[in-house]
Design a protein around this motif. Structure first.
Motif, short mmCIF file in Angstrom:
data_model
loop_
_atom_site.label_atom_id
_atom_site.label_comp_id
_atom_site.label_asym_id
_atom_site.label_seq_id
_atom_site.Cartn_x
_atom_site.Cartn_y
_atom_site.Cartn_z
N PRO A 634 0.82 -1.21 0.00
CA PRO A 634 0.00 0.00 0.00
C PRO A 634 0.86 1.26 0.00
N PRO A 635 0.44 2.33 -0.69
CA PRO A 635 1.20 3.57 -0.66
C PRO A 635 1.45 4.02 0.78
N GLY A 636 2.65 4.54 1.01
CA GLY A 636 3.00 4.99 2.35
C GLY A 636 3.65 3.91 3.20
N SER A 637 3.67 2.67 2.74
CA SER A 637 4.31 1.60 3.51
C SER A 637 5.39 0.96 2.65
N THR A 638 6.15 1.80 1.95
CA THR A 638 7.05 1.32 0.91
C THR A 638 8.17 0.44 1.43
N ASN A 639 8.54 0.57 2.69
CA ASN A 639 9.63 -0.27 3.20
C ASN A 639 9.14 -1.56 3.83
N ARG A 640 7.85 -1.78 3.80
CA ARG A 640 7.31 -3.04 4.31
C ARG A 640 7.39 -4.11 3.23
N HIS A 641 7.23 -5.34 3.68
CA HIS A 641 7.46 -6.49 2.82
C HIS A 641 6.17 -7.29 2.69
N PRO A 642 5.91 -7.92 1.54
CA PRO A 642 4.68 -8.69 1.40
C PRO A 642 4.63 -9.94 2.27
N GLU A 643 5.77 -10.33 2.85
CA GLU A 643 5.82 -11.57 3.61
C GLU A 643 6.42 -11.41 5.01
N TYR A 644 7.50 -10.61 5.14
CA TYR A 644 8.21 -10.50 6.41
C TYR A 644 7.64 -9.39 7.28
N VAL A 645 7.41 -9.69 8.56
CA VAL A 645 6.94 -8.69 9.53
C VAL A 645 7.74 -8.88 10.82
N PRO A 646 8.50 -7.86 11.24
CA PRO A 646 8.68 -6.56 10.59
C PRO A 646 9.72 -6.63 9.48
N HIS A 647 9.72 -5.54 8.70
CA HIS A 647 10.71 -5.36 7.65
C HIS A 647 10.73 -3.87 7.35
N GLY A 648 11.85 -3.23 7.69
CA GLY A 648 11.88 -1.79 7.49
C GLY A 648 13.27 -1.22 7.65
N CYS A 649 13.36 0.08 7.42
CA CYS A 649 14.61 0.83 7.55
C CYS A 649 14.47 1.72 8.78
N PHE A 650 15.31 1.47 9.80
CA PHE A 650 15.14 2.08 11.11
C PHE A 650 16.31 3.00 11.43
N ARG A 651 15.99 4.10 12.10
CA ARG A 651 16.99 5.11 12.44
C ARG A 651 17.91 4.61 13.54
N CYS A 652 19.19 4.93 13.42
CA CYS A 652 20.18 4.62 14.45
C CYS A 652 20.72 5.93 15.04
N ALA A 653 21.58 5.83 16.04
CA ALA A 653 22.15 7.01 16.68
C ALA A 653 23.03 7.75 15.68
N GLY A 654 22.98 9.07 15.72
CA GLY A 654 23.79 9.88 14.83
C GLY A 654 22.98 10.44 13.68
N GLU A 655 23.59 11.33 12.93
CA GLU A 655 22.89 12.00 11.84
C GLU A 655 22.77 11.11 10.62
N ASP A 656 21.56 10.90 10.17
CA ASP A 656 21.26 10.13 8.96
C ASP A 656 21.91 8.75 8.97
N LYS A 657 21.73 8.03 10.07
CA LYS A 657 22.24 6.66 10.20
C LYS A 657 21.05 5.71 10.23
N TRP A 658 21.11 4.65 9.43
CA TRP A 658 19.95 3.77 9.26
C TRP A 658 20.39 2.32 9.13
N ILE A 659 19.47 1.44 9.46
CA ILE A 659 19.72 0.01 9.32
C ILE A 659 18.42 -0.67 8.89
N ILE A 660 18.53 -1.63 8.01
CA ILE A 660 17.37 -2.45 7.63
C ILE A 660 17.35 -3.69 8.52
N VAL A 661 16.18 -3.98 9.05
CA VAL A 661 15.98 -5.14 9.92
C VAL A 661 14.78 -5.92 9.39
#
Length: 829
Positions: A634-661
């Motif tokens: 669905p629009p607005g949930s672009t980092n979600r997955h049709p099968e895996y829950v959860p599945h996303g890009c999450f913020r880490c400490a620091g400026e513009d730091k991210w991790i996919i889990v």
């Protein structure tokens, strides 16, 4: 008695080959499907429960996996139960009777019986073995739990896409495996070519992670040259060009790219914006990027005055790279794609639908046009009907093994930029003699062409790292193909060649007198490939295109949408490297046929079609359901997955730091819930199915991010991986130059070249017997090998070569603007 083959099936280019596919991975399944597309007998080995990919979302209305269907039509299925006492002899016998073993067990063993590959290869030294893994057998990431998206994050393919404030946006799975499958096919097919010249079998390992670095190389080398200058700057905005995006029109979306000043001026003229056109601060991309909000504020309303198709037609007349951005439904109804076989019919039991066909458009020996997806244990009716099956080689060491599997193959390279040179670089890396043809009048534009005096005298065109990246291991010659002497020399080179490749606009070589109809009379065994944007006979054939244009036109952006429905691009020029690798796969397939029959052929590769496999599952589902809302997340949930829950890009400490889990199964979910402090979730049996967790996905994501945001991104990945949870830091391309895993595997090799000095070169992600293939030579300087090629290959005398240089048919320096204009007046054609 075995049923007869399908009519016409035995004509497949690769129908003399038997392939056995074991384990479960998208990479190996796609590699095997590429063989099946051209008639190979592909025997897929599955456990009694079937390949787990059969249960991968998105699912068709009858509950079948659209992803599995795309990866596996025209194969046969062998069910082998590892608990049965005869399972090992059964599988061993199957492998010993095949030509190529495609092995995905390191990704997922799929309950495959334990077999001794080393012993089998000792008995069958001619066996070609290709095995895939997420990260390779050695290195810090070797044992990481992974998904398609975590690998792409680590490969620098996520962090630069999406809103500036975050999170980065990325496509659902179905990309990383396609790239790795292409590389695996290239490795295996090049080995088939080597065997035709008396070579033995080869053992290849394919890193899925390193395979995806082919998409990042350009930005890595820009970072090497310019430093840490890249940041995520907004949806459908990518450094260094602007505008390169997707915009709403009166009807439909339109993709726009203005890389050159003249394209920008034409775009402003088209929209009636002279104040933007005449602003000197906006002449070049850098200035436009700095003023992107102001510029878009003026031209976006203008675009809404006409439809996407109207702007496309107008763009053609003005030579601006503008293209309509199709919906999935548009692809399914496009008569051109259907006629070309870009969309083909498939059958899954009682359910029929459409999916993406082979993009390797061999014109004389085309791929199969669709087919049947086997049920578990089902043999297709043509199984076992190999034509002219090759004799099993007893040679333990291939001829020229140290020189590469394509040693002795000659390639004439008319390509420029990224896509074509990547195709020919891969052939060169595998040992082919690639002769790159440029002209002092019109060299490869990736050198960075600027004819002002200082640029020419300082030879700045020899200092572009990206040119060096895609042109290593080649020899370079300059020939003015617009002059009879240059054209005649090119024809002499082509008469002795195996392959010719160009990625010019349609008909450029034909207008020069080097069309395929001319060349096949000169050299009947020549494989010639045109790598145009849309195909030689497309209604879009005159459209100017960049790698960004190809993605815009492919349908892929429609799979990833913002909350307001805007299609989202994933890369500055995704189409270029993907087109290059598909081009390499296509010419190798045709080369196998040419070596067997003596007959070359023309390959009509449409680079925009090469991106369609990334959207294949969604295309298949919509072809059956007809419901657009079921096609993509669905629009607005672009980092979600049709099968895996959860599945996303999450913020880490620091400026513009991210991790996919990602939690890929119930056990991984339990470990993740425990790690983030929700043991109650871990113990709640009702949350074991991913479908049950979908109802509280927002809350799960908040807890995951509350955990990641208090940690450095690398520390977070270390803790997650210690708990065997799929995760990957979202890297920038510059980070990869010092990536600890790549350094441990010597992926980046150092090479020295005039004008550049010492600089890195990426290894191929395919390793022969576990070792990276060494880069032999640096990219040629302009005309570096003129004398060597003209004298040694064509037998010209020193006096003849000197005269060619005097007449500027050849040369070693870019022709300045004044001399170029003079030459145009003297030689107007």
């Amino acid at each position: 008695m075995r049923a007869g083959p399908k009519v016409g099936f035995l004509m497949g280019v690769l129908s003399h080959l038997r392939i056995v596919e074991i384990g479960s991975s998208a990479a190996t399944s796609y590699c095997a499907r590429l063989f099946a597309d051209f008639g190979a007998d592909v025997q897929k080995v599955e456990p009694p429960t079937g390949d787990q990919l059969r249960r991968t979302a998105p699912l068709t209305p009858s509950g079948q996996s659209a992803w599995f269907a795309f990866l596996n039509f025209n194969k046969s299925s062998n069910v082998i139960d590892s608990s049965e006492p005869n399972s090992i002899p059964q599988l061993t016998s199957l492998i010993e009777d095949c030509d190529i073993l495609i092995d995905g067990r390191d990704v997922d063993p799929a309950d495959c019986p334990s077999i001794d590959i080393v012993a089998i290869r000792q008995r069958r030294p001619g066996l070609i073995h290709v095995e895939a893994s997420w990260f390779g057998a050695q290195g810090p990431y070797a044992k990481f739990a992974a998904t398609d998206s975590t690998v792409r994050a680590l490969a620098g393919l996520v962090k630069l896409a999406g809103p500036a404030e975050g999170p980065p946006l990325h496509a659902p799975d179905f990309q990383a495996g396609i790239l790795a499958g292409l590389w695996a096919f290239i490795a295996a097919t090049s080995s088939v070519v080597a065997q035709m010249r008396g070579g033995g079998g080869r053992s290849w390992s394919v890193s899925i992670f390193e395979s995806n670095l082919a998409l990042t190389e350009y930005l890595m080398f820009e970072s090497f040259a310019q430093g840490d200058v890249m940041r995520r700057i907004g949806i459908n905005r990518f450094w260094p060009n602007f505008p390169t995006g997707i915009y709403l029109t009166k009807c439909g979306w339109v993709g726009v790219t203005t890389a050159k000043p003249e394209q920008w001026r034409a775009f402003c003229d088209m929209l009636g914006l002279p104040e933007l056109r005449d602003d000197p601060a906006l002449t070049f991309n850098e200035g436009r990027l700095q003023n992107a909000d102001r510029i878009e504020g003026q031209f976006i309303p203008k675009l809404k005055a006409r439809t996407a198709l109207e702007w496309f037609a107008e763009g053609l007349t003005r030579k601006i790279p503008i293209v309509p951005v199709p919906e999935i439904s548009d692809l399914l109804q496009d008569p051109e794609r259907l006629a070309r076989g870009a969309i083909v019919p498939i059958r899954m039991g009682e359910e029929g639908g459409l999916t993406v066909g082979s993009v390797l458009r061999l014109t004389s020996t085309p791929p199969l046009q669709g087919g049947k997806v086997p049920a578990a244990g089902e043999q297709q009716v043509f199984a076992g009907c190999r034509t002219d099956a090759p004799k099993k080689s007893d040679s333990a060491v291939g001829i020229g093994a140290d020189r590469g599997s394509l040693y002795g193959i000659r390639v004439i390279d008319f390509t420029m930029g990224w896509a074509g040179p990547l195709c020919t670089r891969t052939l060169a890396d595998l040992g082919a003699d690639v002769i790159k043809i440029e002209a002092i009048q019109y060299p490869d534009w990736w050198r960075g062409i600027d004819r002002r005096p200082g640029y020419v005298t300082d030879k700045m065109y020899e200092k572009a790292p990206c040119f060096c990246m895609v042109n290593r291991n080649k020899r370079g010659i300059t020939l003015d193909l617009k002059r009879p002497q240059g054209l005649a020399l090119a024809k002499r080179l082509l008469a002795g060649a195996d392959i010719a490749v160009d990625n010019f606009s349609v008909d450029v070589l034909s207008r020069l007198g080097l069309g395929y109809n001319v060349l096949r009379a000169l050299n009947p065994r020549l494989v010639m490939m045109s790598m145009s944007a849309f195909g030689t006979n497309s209604i879009h054939r005159e459209c100017r295109a960049y790698g960004s244009t190809l993605e815009q036109a492919s349908g892929l952006p429609g799979v990833i949408r913002t909350a307001d429905g805007l299609p989202v691009m994933t890369h500055i020029a995704l189409g270029d490297p993907v087109g290059g690798l598909n081009g390499c796969a296509a010419v190798l397939t045709a080369l196998v046929h040419a070596r067997r029959t003596g007959q070359g052929q023309f390959i009509d590769l449409a680079q925009t079609e090469c991106l369609m496999p990334f959207a294949a599952p969604w295309i298949t589902v919509q072809s059956i359901s007809g419901l657009p809302h079921e096609v993509a997340p669905p629009p607005g949930s672009t980092n979600r997955h049709p099968e895996y829950v959860p599945h996303g890009c999450f913020r880490c400490a620091g400026e513009d730091k991210w991790i996919i889990v990602a939690a890929t199964d119930d056990h991984m979910w339990q470990r993740l819930a425990t790690l983030v402090g929700r043991t109650d979730w871990a113990m709640d049996s009702s949350l074991r199915p991913a479908a049950a967790r979908r109802a509280i996905e927002d809350e799960i994501e908040r807890y995951v991010e509350a955990w990641t945001v208090s940690r450095n991104e690398d520390d977070a990945m270390a803790e997650l991986q210690a708990a065997r949870i799929a995760s990957g830091v979202a890297r920038l391309p510059i980070d990869l130059l010092q990536d600890r895993h790549l350094r441990s595997r010597a992926f980046l090799q150092e090479l020295e070249r005039p004008f550049i000095g010492v600089h890195p070169q990426p290894s191929m992600p395919i390793r022969d017997n576990g070792n990276p293939r060494l880069v032999r030579t640096a990219a040629p300087t302009l005309g570096q090998h003129n004398r060597e090629i003209l004298s040694d290959l064509l037998g010209l005398s020193d006096d003849e070569i000197t005269q060619l240089a005097k007449d500027q048919i050849i040369g070693t320096a870019l022709l300045p603007e004044a001399e170029l204009e003079t030459e145009k007046n003297v030689y107007p054609n």
